[in-house]
Design an enzyme around this catalytic site. Structure first.
Site, PDB file in Angstrom:
ATOM      1  CE1 TYR A 136      -3.414  -2.672   0.871  1.00  0.00           C
ATOM      2  CE2 TYR A 136      -4.557  -0.654   1.174  1.00  0.00           C
ATOM      3  CZ  TYR A 136      -4.553  -1.952   0.978  1.00  0.00           C
ATOM      4  OH  TYR A 136      -5.989  -2.632   0.999  1.00  0.00           O
ATOM      5  CE  LYS A 190       1.370 -17.457  -2.842  1.00  0.00           C
ATOM      6  NZ  LYS A 190       0.732 -18.683  -2.841  1.00  0.00           N
ATOM      7  CG  ASP A 222      -2.230 -19.912  -1.511  1.00  0.00           C
ATOM      8  OD1 ASP A 222      -1.788 -20.055  -0.504  1.00  0.00           O
ATOM      9  OD2 ASP A 222      -1.799 -20.730  -2.413  1.00  0.00           O
ATOM     10  CG  ASP A 246      -8.525  -4.568   1.606  1.00  0.00           C
ATOM     11  OD1 ASP A 246      -9.491  -4.215   2.112  1.00  0.00           O
ATOM     12  OD2 ASP A 246      -8.279  -4.559   0.292  1.00  0.00           O
ATOM     13  CG  ASP A 250     -14.217  -6.795   1.447  1.00  0.00           C
ATOM     14  OD1 ASP A 250     -13.893  -6.120   2.459  1.00  0.00           O
ATOM     15  OD2 ASP A 250     -14.738  -6.478   0.548  1.00  0.00           O
TER      16      ASP A 250
HETATM   17  C1  IPM Z   1     -10.686  -0.684   3.455  1.00  0.00           C
HETATM   18  C2  IPM Z   1     -10.800  -0.180   2.296  1.00  0.00           C
HETATM   19  C3  IPM Z   1      -9.348   0.597   2.027  1.00  0.00           C
HETATM   20  C4  IPM Z   1      -8.075  -0.375   2.053  1.00  0.00           C
HETATM   21  C5  IPM Z   1      -9.252   1.168   0.609  1.00  0.00           C
HETATM   22  C6  IPM Z   1     -10.462   2.243   0.536  1.00  0.00           C
HETATM   23  C7  IPM Z   1      -8.031   2.173   0.827  1.00  0.00           C
HETATM   24  O1  IPM Z   1     -10.869  -1.299   1.107  1.00  0.00           O
HETATM   25  O2  IPM Z   1     -10.719  -0.348   4.365  1.00  0.00           O
HETATM   26  O3  IPM Z   1     -10.889  -2.024   3.780  1.00  0.00           O
HETATM   27  O4  IPM Z   1      -7.926  -1.061   1.095  1.00  0.00           O
HETATM   28  O5  IPM Z   1      -7.699  -0.379   3.194  1.00  0.00           O
HETATM   29 MN    MN Z   2     -11.367  -3.306   1.955  1.00  0.00          MN
END
Ligand code: IPM
Ligand code: MN
Ligand code: NAD
Length: 356
Positions: A136, A190, A222, A246, A250
């Site tokens: 990042y 990884k 993975d 990240d 999700d």
């Molecule tokens: C999160 C988001 C952010 C990240 C983006 C918007 C920069 O996806 O907070 O999960 O990747 O950290």
């Molecule tokens: Mn995110």
């Protein structure tokens, strides 16, 4: 108890409003909120996604309540002016290197998960994601080759001190009283391919020497993505880097039922009178596809406010009250469109406050 409220873009203002109303309902003495612009809305008003004034407000408070940033209108801007730079800038400027993302299937609400109920019921993990390093924040760029084709790059790296400090947070989290599957920590990397991950793994192993009571394991990312879905019962705390964290968070939110349910806390070393300085935000984004329609689920942001009370203000009892009110609302059938229900953002907020 000073809170900077930064709603941002898309559904950010809708979900943040409901979290603010929940905090107001508690009527805590001495709680004051200050508003600031961030993201695309800040770019449009002030020419920058993270105006100096907003940063100053955030720094002067004990905690930040953050909605979401991201606006399709801004996707063509130079990268440093894009809305997402606001949240990256806040994390970096405030040195919030540790991101805690709890993912838990609510008891009795296994059916909200797309997983089989007996597997879903076992999902109870805390993802500890490093937040101010990795690919990042490395050198990045783009160049045009002789044949006119473009090439882009982003440098991935982790240093020992960066890994060491997030590892300490993860070990401490694995030992904490409220930790899911106490003492169990899985570090995800990884290392079979990436040098960055080899440094990561070696540093975590070294840190483990001062935490002999913690059961540490290592897993490739993975495989971890696959195992979270097929056998979540094995995970307590997951420690991982910025990019992998990240993605895996999700994934974990979908296993719980919806991304509209997962809160987060981002903390560093700065202390407040009753805890640590932190930024609290849902893990989801600005959801431009449903923005402005009153359809967003505010529960992730409301639960982020609960994390704020716990970590920054030492208000464990009130944090639990909020969490209980959210799970009661869900148990009573209050569902947004993300969970196949009909309830709107304001209705969900009102239902949570009623139960509070
Ligand atoms: C999160 C988001 C952010 C990240 C983006 C918007 C920069 O996806 O907070 O999960 O990747 O950290
Ligand atoms: Mn995110
Ligand atoms: P997203 O999280 O905004 O949305 C993904 C999907 O989930 C969409 O279908 C959306 O409608 C749904 N969703 C998200 N939150 C919801 C909620 N509370 N209730 C109901 N449904 C919800 O991810 P995306 O679409 O990839 O990104 C949209 C924008 O948000 C992009 O600009 C991205 O960069 C940004 N983003 C910001 C943050 C942040 O501010 N921390 C996090 C992730 C993405």
């Amino acid at each position: 108890m000073k809170i900077a409220v930064l709603p941002g873009d898309g559904i950010g203002p809708e979900v943040t409003r409901e979290a603010v109303r929940v905090l107001e309902t508690l009527d805590l003495p001495g709680l004051t909120m200050f508003d600031g612009d961030v993201g695309g809305v800040a770019y449009k008003r002030h020419g920058h996604p993270l105006p100096q004034e907003t940063l100053t407000i955030a720094k002067s408070c004990d905690a930040v309540l953050f909605g979401a940033v991201g606006d399709p209108d801004c996707d063509g801007l130079e990268r440093h002016l894009r809305p997402e730079q606001a949240i990256l800038g806040l994390r970096k400027e405030l040195d919030l290197f540790a991101n805690l993302r709890p993912a838990k299937v609510f008891a009795g609400l296994e059916h909200l998960s797309p997983l089989k109920p007996e597997i879903a019921g076992e999902l109870d993990m805390m993802i500890v994601r490093e937040l101010t390093g990795d690919v990042y924040f490395g050198d990045k760029g783009e160049r045009v080759a002789n044949d006119g084709s473009r090439e882009g790059w982003d440098m991935m790296s982790y240093s020992e001190p960066e890994v060491s400090r997030i590892a300490q947070v993860a070990f401490r989290t694995a030992r904490a009283g409220d930790c899911p599957r106490k003492q169990r920590l899985c570090s995800v990397d990884k290392a079979n391919v990436l040098e960055t991950s080899q440094v990561w793994r070696d540093t975590v192993k070294h840190a483990a020497k001062s935490h002999p009571d913690i059961d540490l394991s290592h897993m490739y990312v993975d495989n971890a993505a696959m195992q979270i879905i097929s056998n979540p019962a094995q995970f307590g705390v997951i420690l991982t880097g910025n990019l992998f964290g990240d993605i895996l968070s999700d994934l974990a939110s979908a296993a719980v039922g919806s991304i509209g349910l997962l809160p987060s806390a981002s903390v560093g070393e700065r202390e407040t009178d009753h805890g640590v300085f932190g930024l609290y935000e849902p893990i989801h984004g600005s959801a431009p596809d449903i923005a402005g329609q009153g359809k967003a689920n505010p529960m992730a942001t409301i639960l982020s406010a609960a994390m704020m009370l716990r970590h920054s203000f030492g208000r464990e009892a009130e944090a639990v009250q909020i969490e209980t009110a959210v799970s009661k609302a869900l148990a009573d059938g209050i569902r947004g469109g993300d969970l196949g229900g009909e309830h709107g953002c304001e209705e969900i907020g009102a239902a949570v406050r009623e139960r509070l």
